[in-house]
Motif scaffolding. Structure first.
Motif, short mmCIF file in Angstrom:
data_model
loop_
_atom_site.label_atom_id
_atom_site.label_comp_id
_atom_site.label_asym_id
_atom_site.label_seq_id
_atom_site.Cartn_x
_atom_site.Cartn_y
_atom_site.Cartn_z
N LEU A 137 32.65 -8.04 -63.74
CA LEU A 137 31.46 -7.25 -63.43
C LEU A 137 30.29 -8.15 -63.06
N ASP A 138 30.12 -9.23 -63.82
CA ASP A 138 29.03 -10.17 -63.52
C ASP A 138 29.18 -10.74 -62.11
N ALA A 139 30.41 -11.06 -61.73
CA ALA A 139 30.64 -11.65 -60.40
C ALA A 139 30.27 -10.66 -59.29
N LEU A 141 28.16 -8.10 -59.52
CA LEU A 141 26.71 -7.87 -59.52
C LEU A 141 25.96 -9.06 -58.94
N ALA A 142 26.45 -10.27 -59.22
CA ALA A 142 25.79 -11.45 -58.68
C ALA A 142 25.85 -11.47 -57.16
N ALA A 143 26.93 -10.96 -56.61
CA ALA A 143 27.12 -11.01 -55.16
C ALA A 143 26.62 -9.78 -54.43
N ARG A 144 26.70 -8.59 -55.13
CA ARG A 144 26.48 -7.36 -54.37
C ARG A 144 25.66 -6.30 -55.10
N ARG A 172 23.66 -5.06 -68.21
CA ARG A 172 23.84 -5.74 -66.93
C ARG A 172 23.38 -4.86 -65.76
N ALA A 173 23.72 -3.59 -65.81
CA ALA A 173 23.33 -2.68 -64.73
C ALA A 173 21.82 -2.48 -64.69
#
Length: 391
Positions: A137-139, A141-144, A172-173
């Motif tokens: 999920l972090d990946a 969100l970091a990208a998109r 995170r969201a």
């Protein structure tokens, strides 16, 4: 009266007397809650009092409770409605994220949005216990993050009982302004639910999973969240969900939710004890049984046992147990009869054979020690017959 041992409460559970009483008391009354005359106003009062009771039990505002025909409609309304509203405000927000182990009431709308060209589906992986991979999920969100319209992650899984790390997902969201929807159909009555404290923007619940009537549920959605309706008509329910409201069902729904929340602690302790007896007994009678999902009681529902029986076809084993008066499931009732392996187990890294060899025993408010003992008495011979049938 059936004498079967019913261990499929995650599919549906018997109505509790309080809900039956509340619902039947209203069935003979006339009045459309949208009508302005005295009978209509009386029906409206039943609906609004029920809404307030549901909101109090879930710790949310009454105005946030949008009544629906059940969990499937509420999930569809959340996924489609929020995704459409977000994309209308910002065309770049085309990505709809969810986990790979969601109920089909969430998965199918997400995939439909993609097939219809309305969105891009993003299915997030899970670990071997069926819990969301937060690094993945972090990946994403970091990208998109700027492309995400909505993120839907269930509170607890309907097949394995795995509880998702919802607090971490919400945090995170929120950092990116992304609304979060949670399907809490299985969590209600089994885990403490505090919608306000959870930070979720939308949450799905269903009456018949907690001893209420079939055919009614709710999407709890913050009034600040824009939702495009999927049903148009009379403009009921904040113009989000049109349709004549079922006042008797609302009364039964409210009674069941109140009772489930009030009894949640005692209910959890009782089911944990029954579950432990069932799991221990299965391991004695079928030594190579594999219990799927988290071992930690804090990370799973108290009344769900999802087990794989190597060398068996789950459907065959289910019918052998059924012939002995034991009723259980191969997974989600909404997928029953569909000849395919559980998407939940496959997402957890299990093989096709493992996924096809599994059964779900789900305990509920009427479950007893005698029910558990009946399963344990039957399971050994039924497994032997199921394995012999594959030779």
């Amino acid at each position: 009266m059936s004498t079967a041992v019913y261990l499929d409460h995650a599919a549906t559970t018997p109505m509790v007397p309080a809900a039956v009483e509340a619902m039947t008391a209203e069935l003979v009354a006339v009045g459309n809650p949208s009508s302005l005359h005295a009978s209509g106003r009386r029906a409206r009062r039943i609906v609004e009092e029920g809404r307030e009771r549901i909101a109090a039990a879930l710790r949310c505002r009454p105005g946030d409770v949008v009544l629906t025909s059940g969990g499937t409609e509420a999930d569809n309304l959340a996924v489609k409605g929020i995704a459409w509203a977000r994309r209308a405000a910002d065309p770049a927000r085309r990505l709809v994220l969810t986990s790979a182990v969601e109920h089909h009431a969430v998965l199918d709308p997400v995939l439909w949005l993609e097939s219809a060209g309305h969105a891009e589906a993003g299915l997030l992986p899970v670990d071997a216990d069926g819990r969301l991979d937060l690094d993945a999920l972090d990946a994403v969100l970091a990208a998109r993050a700027a492309e995400v319209a909505v993120l839907s992650v269930m509170w607890a899984n309907n097949e394995t009982g795995a509880v998702q790390p919802l607090a971490e997902v919400v945090a995170r969201a929120a950092a990116h302004g992304i609304p979060v929807h949670a399907d809490a159909v299985q969590a209600l009555g089994a885990l403490p639910l505090d919608v306000g404290a959870s930070g979720v923007d939308a949450l799905t619940v269903s009456a018949h999973k907690v001893g209420g009537p079939v055919g009614i549920g709710a999407l709890v959605v913050r009034r600040e969240i824009d939702v495009v309706p999927i049903v148009h008509g009379g403009g009921q329910e904040r113009d989000i969900r049109s349709g004549t409201l079922d006042a008797p069902a609302v009364a039964g729904f409210a009674a069941a939710v109140e009772l489930a929340v009030d009894r949640q602690d005692a209910h959890r302790r009782r089911l944990e004890a029954l579950r432990a007896r069932l799991v221990d007994g299965l391991r004695v009678r079928v030594p190579d049984v594999v219990v799927n999902g988290p071992d930690d009681p804090a990370l799973r529902l108290p009344g769900v046992v999802h087990a794989s029986f190597p060398g068996c076809e789950g459907d065959s084993l289910l019918m052998l147990l059924d012939a002995r008066g034991i009723e259980c499931s191969t997974g989600s009732a909404c997928s029953a009869g569909v000849p395919q392996a559980s998407h939940v187990l496959l997402a957890m890294g299990r093989s096709e054979d493992d996924a096809r060899s599994s059964l779900r025993f789900s305990l509920g408010h009427p479950s007893t020690e005698a029910d558990v003992e009946a399963v344990l008495e039957a399971i050994g011979p039924c497994v032997e017959r199921a394995r012999a049938a594959r030779v």
